[in-house]
Design an enzyme around this catalytic site. Structure first.
Site, PDB file in Angstrom:
ATOM      1  N   ARG A 165       1.809 -12.409  -0.625  1.00 45.86           N
ATOM      2  CA  ARG A 165       0.522 -12.472   0.063  1.00 45.86           C
ATOM      3  C   ARG A 165      -0.138 -14.149  -0.552  1.00 45.86           C
ATOM      4  NH1 ARG A 165      -1.857  -8.464   3.489  1.00 45.86           N
ATOM      5  NH2 ARG A 165      -0.402  -6.766   3.234  1.00 45.86           N
TER       6      ARG A 165
ATOM      7  N   CYS B  45       0.979  -7.681  11.834  1.00 48.22           N
ATOM      8  CA  CYS B  45       1.263  -8.069  13.232  1.00 48.22           C
ATOM      9  C   CYS B  45       0.687  -9.268  13.691  1.00 48.22           C
ATOM     10  CB  CYS B  45       0.871  -6.747  13.915  1.00 48.22           C
ATOM     11  SG  CYS B  45       1.988  -5.371  13.884  1.00 48.22           S
TER      12      CYS B  45
ATOM     13  N   HIS C 132     -10.563  -2.264  11.769  1.00 44.34           N
ATOM     14  CA  HIS C 132      -9.335  -3.189  11.195  1.00 44.34           C
ATOM     15  C   HIS C 132      -9.136  -4.237  12.173  1.00 44.34           C
ATOM     16  CE1 HIS C 132      -5.052  -3.133   9.601  1.00 44.34           C
ATOM     17  NE2 HIS C 132      -5.795  -3.827   9.074  1.00 44.34           N
TER      18      HIS C 132
ATOM     19  N   ARG D  65       0.815  -1.201   0.100  1.00 46.35           N
ATOM     20  CA  ARG D  65       0.087  -0.143  -0.108  1.00 46.35           C
ATOM     21  C   ARG D  65       0.927   1.181  -0.119  1.00 46.35           C
ATOM     22  NH1 ARG D  65      -1.713   0.519   4.238  1.00 46.35           N
ATOM     23  NH2 ARG D  65      -1.175  -1.176   5.654  1.00 46.35           N
TER      24      ARG D  65
ATOM     25  N   SER E 279      -1.246  -3.726  10.226  1.00 46.49           N
ATOM     26  CA  SER E 279      -0.873  -4.710   9.326  1.00 46.49           C
ATOM     27  C   SER E 279       0.466  -5.501   9.682  1.00 46.49           C
ATOM     28  CB  SER E 279      -0.696  -3.770   7.801  1.00 46.49           C
ATOM     29  OG  SER E 279      -1.706  -3.097   7.730  1.00 46.49           O
TER      30      SER E 279
ATOM     31  N   LYS F  72      -9.618  -2.261   1.799  1.00 42.94           N
ATOM     32  CA  LYS F  72      -9.139  -0.902   2.685  1.00 42.94           C
ATOM     33  C   LYS F  72     -10.074   0.042   2.225  1.00 42.94           C
ATOM     34  CE  LYS F  72      -6.179  -3.534   4.696  1.00 42.94           C
ATOM     35  NZ  LYS F  72      -6.410  -4.012   6.101  1.00 42.94           N
TER      36      LYS F  72
ATOM     37  N   ASP G 107      -9.115  -9.606   9.382  1.00 44.13           N
ATOM     38  CA  ASP G 107      -8.721  -8.454   8.920  1.00 44.13           C
ATOM     39  C   ASP G 107      -9.816  -7.117   9.288  1.00 44.13           C
ATOM     40  OD1 ASP G 107      -6.866  -6.692   7.947  1.00 44.13           O
ATOM     41  OD2 ASP G 107      -7.649  -6.495   6.381  1.00 44.13           O
TER      42      ASP G 107
ATOM     43  N   TYR H 290      -1.685  -3.322  -6.662  1.00 43.11           N
ATOM     44  CA  TYR H 290      -1.464  -3.982  -5.362  1.00 43.11           C
ATOM     45  C   TYR H 290      -2.779  -3.940  -4.548  1.00 43.11           C
ATOM     46  CZ  TYR H 290      -0.311  -5.126  -0.825  1.00 43.11           C
ATOM     47  OH  TYR H 290      -0.492  -5.817   0.607  1.00 43.11           O
TER      48      TYR H 290
HETATM   49  C1  OXD Z   1      -3.147  -4.593   5.145  1.00 44.06           C
HETATM   50  C2  OXD Z   1      -3.690  -5.782   4.681  1.00 44.06           C
HETATM   51  O1  OXD Z   1      -2.042  -3.944   4.618  1.00 44.06           O
HETATM   52  O2  OXD Z   1      -4.667  -6.497   5.253  1.00 44.06           O
HETATM   53  O3  OXD Z   1      -3.418  -4.239   6.432  1.00 44.06           O
HETATM   54  O4  OXD Z   1      -3.615  -6.090   3.451  1.00 44.06           O
HETATM   55 MN    MN Z   2      -5.113  -5.322   7.110  1.00 43.90          MN
END
Ligand code: OXD
Ligand code: MN
Length: 590
Positions: free
Chosen positions: A374, A257, A233, A76, A255, A213, A282, A204
């Site tokens: 990912r 974590c 989130h 991002r 993100s 998001k 998420d 992306y």
């Molecule tokens: C982020 C995702 O970047 O969930 O938080 O992809």
């Molecule tokens: Mn996320």
């Protein structure tokens, strides 16, 4: 005139909007997607043919494909992400801002003719369970077949969404074009007043799968403020105790974590009879129920998880779900047509290609998989998938966790005194940055509620909205701060994490029900070490004490930075947050 295939829906608002953006982007062809299996097969062939997807070994990984993004398009781009409101103040100091007229004008020039020679796909999608009053519809237009195939996993796509929408114009208009993938012509713009998103110049995930998001957090957070709910989130997980009771917990973490790992954790062998039910990893939409509790739905239908660090030891459920029907992005490719990443169960491969497609071996001096590589996979492939995911009313939430990556200071877990104090714990969240966004990694930055990159309006007003919910939520979840990431002087993690985090969840649930052993401190209620470890954990007493210790001097030193951060919000900072900041200072002084 572009050639049109697929069924054009009867909704005239959708028809008109698609006609308008088609006129601007000038694709050769327009495809109305229906979300069917036949369509998935056809578009997968198209994606393989144009090089967007590489077919993986179909014996070992049936239905799996690899996508390699452009080298400049791997995460991002928060610096290129804007909230476009008439008044700059409404976007707040937490967002980049552009006036809507200027932004539409700048982006129109990039979108104009951007799809010449390309196909424009129209993707109707539903965020949330079928038949839920909380679900929302989006229509995304995109020139990326990779985006279509990902959206098909991440959302309930096609006819279902159009049926939910009926003849209404209440849908988010999501316009996306890769254009020329030029960073200088890349913008991700949100127009909350028009329920519209325009994203150009990136393919992306977080920039291009606009359901995630952009809609489910930035646009939805603003809708939530208007309509009296929260878009967060947060993962959603059900924790079943040996007596069969299930308590649901939401957890906000920045993100990369470990939300995905926590959402599907495997209980340690010593915690017999405990089970985990995964609802989401998420995003959580929270509404006040008639019983005064908060009820959560997961608006998404898939996981867009971080691959590196995922292995049988850290997340065996994730490993089990990505061995079929998965799209991998920017992982390494082995010579047998399977995939690999740092932290994978298998040893470092020989003769592999790195995420860019270049020959790679252990001596190459850089990771084989991109650190933000990912996997995209349906929630239904998760071994701990819970059918409660489909419940229109969602699941009732007993506890909310605010977690972050902090080497020092923040204890393993502590509980807030009440909702206002809990909101303050969220508002003061700070974390070491990760590879999920471009920029330096490992720097501590303030990330309130793990929403800094995702709150679609002034964060001061957002905290006010959190506080105001207490009026209607008469039985709200208890709020906790957690930190699995403390390290000792040698840099070693003090807490084993992963499955053992269930010990923390167990204490959190006990406390939510009014039990559990705790000690009141200046920062909140901290667990008695014995309530985390009944002797089964291989951890020294000194380390366990250190994990829950409160470093008063450290917290005092933190107060000034918190105050300075809050000052940035001026009049938008709610009194309740200021009060909590002062109360913390007083308690630390006492
Ligand atoms: C982020 C995702 O970047 O969930 O938080 O992809
Ligand atoms: Mn996320």
């Amino acid at each position: 005139m572009s050639n049109i295939t697929g069924t054009v829906p009867s909704n005239t608002f959708v028809q008109k909007w698609v006609k308008d953006v088609t006129a601007m982007c000038q694709p050769d062809e327009v495809v109305w997607c229906d979300g069917s299996e036949a369509e998935r097969e056809r578009l997968t062939r198209v994606a393989v043919q144009c090089g967007d997807l590489i077919t993986l070994n179909q014996e070992k990984l049936p239905g799996c494909y690899l996508h390699r993004s452009a080298l400049n398009d791997v995460a991002r781009t928060e610096n290129l992400t804007f909230v476009c409101t008439e008044q700059k103040e409404d976007a707040g100091p937490n967002n980049n801002w552009m006036a809507p007229a200027e932004s539409y004008d700048r982006l129109s020039k990039i979108f104009s003719g951007s799809m010449r020679g390309r196909t424009l796909y129209v993707i109707p999608f539903l965020m949330g369970p079928l038949g839920s009053p909380f679900s929302k519809v989006g229509i995304q237009v995109t020139d990326s077949v990779y985006v279509v195939l990902n959206m098909r996993i991440m959302t309930r796509m096609g006819k279902t969404a159009l049926d939910h929408l009926g003849g209404s114009d209440d849908f988010t208009r999501c316009l996306h074009s890769k254009a020329d993938l030029d960073m200088d012509r890349r913008f991700i713009c949100h127009y909350p007043q028009d329920n519209t998103i325009w994203s150009v110049g990136s393919g992306y995930g977080g920039n291009a799968l606009l359901a995630k998001k952009c809609l489910a957090l930035r646009i939805a957070s603003k809708l939530g403020q208007k309509e009296g709910w929260l878009a967060e989130h947060m993962l959603i997980v059900g924790v079943e105790s040996p007596d069969g009771e299930i308590n649901y917990v939401c957890g906000a973490f920045p993100s990369a974590c470990g939300k995905t790992n926590l959402a599907m954790l495997v209980p340690p062998a010593s915690m017999k009879g405990w089970k985990i039910h995964t609802i989401g990893d998420d995003i959580s939409w929270l509404h006040v129920g008639p019983d005064g509790r908060l009820w959560a739905i997961n608006p998404e239908a898939g996981f867009f998880g971080v691959a590196p660090g995922t292995g049988s030891k850290t997340n065996s459920n994730a490993m089990a779900m990505v061995n079929r029907d998965t799209i991998f992005t920017n992982v390494a490719l082995r010579s047998d047509g399977t995939v690999w990443w740092e932290g994978h169960d298998d040893p470092v491969p020989a003769g592999a290609q790195d995420w860019r497609g270049k020959p790679w071996d252990a001596k190459s001096g850089h990771p084989a998989a991109h650190p933000n590589s990912r996997f995209t996979v349906s929630v239904k492939q998760c071994p701990t998938y819970s059918p409660e995911w489909e419940k229109p009313e969602g699941v009732p939430i007993s506890a909310i966790l605010f977690g972050a990556r902090r080497q020092k200071l923040v204890p393993l877990v502590y509980q807030s005194f009440n909702w206002q104090h809990g909101t303050f714990l969220g508002a003061t969240l700070a974390s070491e940055t990760t590879a999920a966004a471009t920029g330096a990694v490992g720097v501590v930055r303030r990330d309130p509620m793990a929403m800094l990159p995702f709150c679609g309006y002034n964060m001061g007003d957002y905290w006010g909205h959190w506080l105001s919910l207490a009026k209607r939520a008469t039985n709200p979840p208890k709020i906790f701060r957690v930190n699995w990431f403390q390290r000792n002087e040698q840099g070693k993690f003090l807490w084993p994490g992963f499955g053992e985090n269930l010990r923390v969840l167990r204490w959190v649930i006990e406390r939510s029900k009014g039990g559990g052993q705790a000690e009141e401190t200046a920062i909140g209620y901290v667990p008695k070490p014995s309530s985390l470890n009944g002797g089964e954990l291989n951890i020294s007493k000194a380390d366990l004490n250190r994990l829950v210790a409160v470093d008063r001097e450290g917290w005092k030193n933190n107060l000034k930075g918190q105050g300075e951060y809050f000052d940035k919000f001026g009049d938008h900072l709610p009194a309740g947050i200021r009060e909590e900041h002062q109360a913390l200072a007083d308690r630390l002084k006492a």
